[in-house]
Design a protein around this motif. Structure first.
Motif, PDB file in Angstrom:
ATOM      1  N   ALA A 148      82.454 155.156  34.713  1.00 49.15           N
ATOM      2  CA  ALA A 148      81.354 154.230  34.418  1.00 49.15           C
ATOM      3  C   ALA A 148      80.772 154.521  33.035  1.00 49.15           C
ATOM      4  N   LEU A 149      80.630 155.798  32.695  1.00 50.95           N
ATOM      5  CA  LEU A 149      80.114 156.166  31.376  1.00 50.95           C
ATOM      6  C   LEU A 149      81.070 155.709  30.280  1.00 50.95           C
ATOM      7  N   LYS A 150      82.359 155.901  30.504  1.00 55.04           N
ATOM      8  CA  LYS A 150      83.370 155.457  29.532  1.00 55.04           C
ATOM      9  C   LYS A 150      83.264 153.945  29.324  1.00 55.04           C
ATOM     10  N   ASN A 151      83.122 153.192  30.420  1.00 56.55           N
ATOM     11  CA  ASN A 151      82.995 151.737  30.325  1.00 56.55           C
ATOM     12  C   ASN A 151      81.705 151.331  29.610  1.00 56.55           C
ATOM     13  N   VAL A 152      80.619 152.032  29.892  1.00 56.00           N
ATOM     14  CA  VAL A 152      79.341 151.728  29.246  1.00 56.00           C
ATOM     15  C   VAL A 152      79.445 151.975  27.744  1.00 56.00           C
ATOM     16  N   LEU A 153      80.089 153.060  27.354  1.00 55.69           N
ATOM     17  CA  LEU A 153      80.247 153.349  25.923  1.00 55.69           C
ATOM     18  C   LEU A 153      81.098 152.277  25.241  1.00 55.69           C
ATOM     19  N   GLU A 154      82.167 151.839  25.917  1.00 60.88           N
ATOM     20  CA  GLU A 154      82.998 150.755  25.375  1.00 60.88           C
ATOM     21  C   GLU A 154      82.190 149.467  25.253  1.00 60.88           C
ATOM     22  N   ASP A 155      81.393 149.165  26.289  1.00 60.23           N
ATOM     23  CA  ASP A 155      80.582 147.949  26.261  1.00 60.23           C
ATOM     24  C   ASP A 155      79.525 148.007  25.160  1.00 60.23           C
ATOM     25  N   LEU A 156      78.936 149.168  24.941  1.00 59.80           N
ATOM     26  CA  LEU A 156      77.949 149.304  23.868  1.00 59.80           C
ATOM     27  C   LEU A 156      78.589 149.051  22.506  1.00 59.80           C
ATOM     28  N   GLU A 157      79.774 149.585  22.305  1.00 67.00           N
ATOM     29  CA  GLU A 157      80.491 149.355  21.045  1.00 67.00           C
ATOM     30  C   GLU A 157      80.817 147.871  20.886  1.00 67.00           C
ATOM     31  N   PHE A 158      81.280 147.248  21.976  1.00 65.98           N
ATOM     32  CA  PHE A 158      81.601 145.824  21.957  1.00 65.98           C
ATOM     33  C   PHE A 158      80.350 145.005  21.635  1.00 65.98           C
ATOM     34  N   LEU A 159      79.221 145.344  22.254  1.00 62.90           N
ATOM     35  CA  LEU A 159      77.969 144.623  22.004  1.00 62.90           C
ATOM     36  C   LEU A 159      77.525 144.763  20.551  1.00 62.90           C
ATOM     37  N   ARG A 160      77.674 145.953  19.992  1.00 64.40           N
ATOM     38  CA  ARG A 160      77.285 146.154  18.586  1.00 64.40           C
ATOM     39  C   ARG A 160      78.127 145.269  17.669  1.00 64.40           C
ATOM     40  N   GLU A 161      79.420 145.167  17.974  1.00 64.91           N
ATOM     41  CA  GLU A 161      80.299 144.294  17.186  1.00 64.91           C
ATOM     42  C   GLU A 161      79.861 142.838  17.307  1.00 64.91           C
ATOM     43  N   GLN A 162      79.482 142.410  18.516  1.00 66.25           N
ATOM     44  CA  GLN A 162      79.075 141.022  18.726  1.00 66.25           C
ATOM     45  C   GLN A 162      77.761 140.724  18.003  1.00 66.25           C
ATOM     46  N   VAL A 163      76.830 141.659  18.051  1.00 67.03           N
ATOM     47  CA  VAL A 163      75.550 141.474  17.353  1.00 67.03           C
ATOM     48  C   VAL A 163      75.796 141.373  15.856  1.00 67.03           C
ATOM     49  N   THR A 164      76.646 142.243  15.325  1.00 67.15           N
ATOM     50  CA  THR A 164      76.953 142.214  13.898  1.00 67.15           C
ATOM     51  C   THR A 164      77.590 140.883  13.515  1.00 67.15           C
ATOM     52  N   THR A 165      78.543 140.413  14.315  1.00 64.04           N
ATOM     53  CA  THR A 165      79.199 139.137  14.043  1.00 64.04           C
ATOM     54  C   THR A 165      78.190 137.998  14.061  1.00 64.04           C
ATOM     55  N   MET A 166      77.286 138.001  15.049  1.00 63.43           N
ATOM     56  CA  MET A 166      76.289 136.932  15.126  1.00 63.43           C
ATOM     57  C   MET A 166      75.311 136.993  13.952  1.00 63.43           C
ATOM     58  N   GLU A 167      74.935 138.190  13.530  1.00 65.26           N
ATOM     59  CA  GLU A 167      74.031 138.312  12.388  1.00 65.26           C
ATOM     60  C   GLU A 167      74.695 137.814  11.108  1.00 65.26           C
ATOM     61  N   VAL A 168      75.991 138.084  10.971  1.00 67.73           N
ATOM     62  CA  VAL A 168      76.740 137.566   9.822  1.00 67.73           C
ATOM     63  C   VAL A 168      76.818 136.040   9.910  1.00 67.73           C
ATOM     64  N   ASN A 169      77.068 135.517  11.115  1.00 70.04           N
ATOM     65  CA  ASN A 169      77.105 134.060  11.296  1.00 70.04           C
ATOM     66  C   ASN A 169      75.771 133.421  10.911  1.00 70.04           C
ATOM     67  N   ILE A 170      74.682 134.047  11.350  1.00 71.89           N
ATOM     68  CA  ILE A 170      73.349 133.525  11.023  1.00 71.89           C
ATOM     69  C   ILE A 170      73.161 133.490   9.510  1.00 71.89           C
ATOM     70  N   ALA A 171      73.512 134.580   8.841  1.00 67.20           N
ATOM     71  CA  ALA A 171      73.349 134.655   7.388  1.00 67.20           C
ATOM     72  C   ALA A 171      74.211 133.603   6.694  1.00 67.20           C
TER      73      ALA A 171
END
Length: 195
Positions: A153-176
């Motif tokens: 579960a911890l391994k999955n949570v860490l993967e999901d956190l990394e995935f979420l950070r990538e998605q936030v970065t992509t959306m912030e770039v899209n907004i800009a």
């Protein structure tokens, strides 16, 4: 009736195209061509930017929940490991007749000395004020299973956190990119209207 079916087909095909990570978190698309993206959308730029910002807020909310889950798992895993070590020690001393001298925790700051006779059972706190008695082998199996589950579960949570950070970065770039495109478009319109 046929309109509903067409709408259902469209929505199901849109869902089929939607990419997700292994645990179902949707992946955002990078906006390559902003002009084409805006022209395909019937909404004004401000609405599109609002939707993008709403998506970022949803991802950040998920990130907060995953960080809390990570913190919880990081507290549980050492406790389970410590308990498993004690159970394994009790198994190793199970056939011995000599008592075991130990110090155990009563509270965060209070410890006590004890002499324990050899035992074949152990009581485990399962949570929600529930304690059950297990044989030493059953306890070991249960703890190993819980440890494995929590580590995965911890391994999955860490993967999901990394995935979420990538998605936030992509959306912030899209907004800009959309915002900058809109500023450039407005300047061009202003320049052409004054000429």
């Amino acid at each position: 009736m046929s309109e509903t079916r067409q709408t259902d087909k469209r929505s199901s095909s849109a869902e089929a195209v939607l990419e997700t990570n292994p645990r179902g978190i949707p992946k955002v698309q990078f906006v390559e061509n902003v002009e084409e993206f805006i022209s395909k959308s019937s909404a004004p730029v401000e609405v599109t930017l609002g939707k993008f910002q709403e998506t970022v807020a949803k991802y950040k909310f998920m990130e907060i929940n995953f960080l809390n889950r990570k913190k919880s798992l990081e507290l549980k895993i050492p406790e389970i490991t410590k308990t498993l070590t004690v159970v394994e020690y009790l198994i190793s001393k199970q056939d011995s007749d000599e008592p075991i001298e130990t110090t155990f925790e009563l509270n965060d700051t209070l410890w006590a000395n004890a002499i324990i006779k050899s035992t074949k059972t152990v009581n485990l706190w399962l949570g929600a004020n529930v304690m059950l008695e297990y044989t030493l082998q059953e306890a070991k199996d249960l703890l190993e299973n819980k440890l494995d589950t929590n580590q995965n579960a911890l391994k999955n949570v860490l993967e999901d956190l990394e995935f979420l950070r990538e998605q936030v970065t992509t959306m912030e770039v899209n907004i800009a990119r959309v915002y900058n495109w809109d500023v450039k478009r407005r300047r061009t319109l202003k320049t052409t209207s004054t000429v």
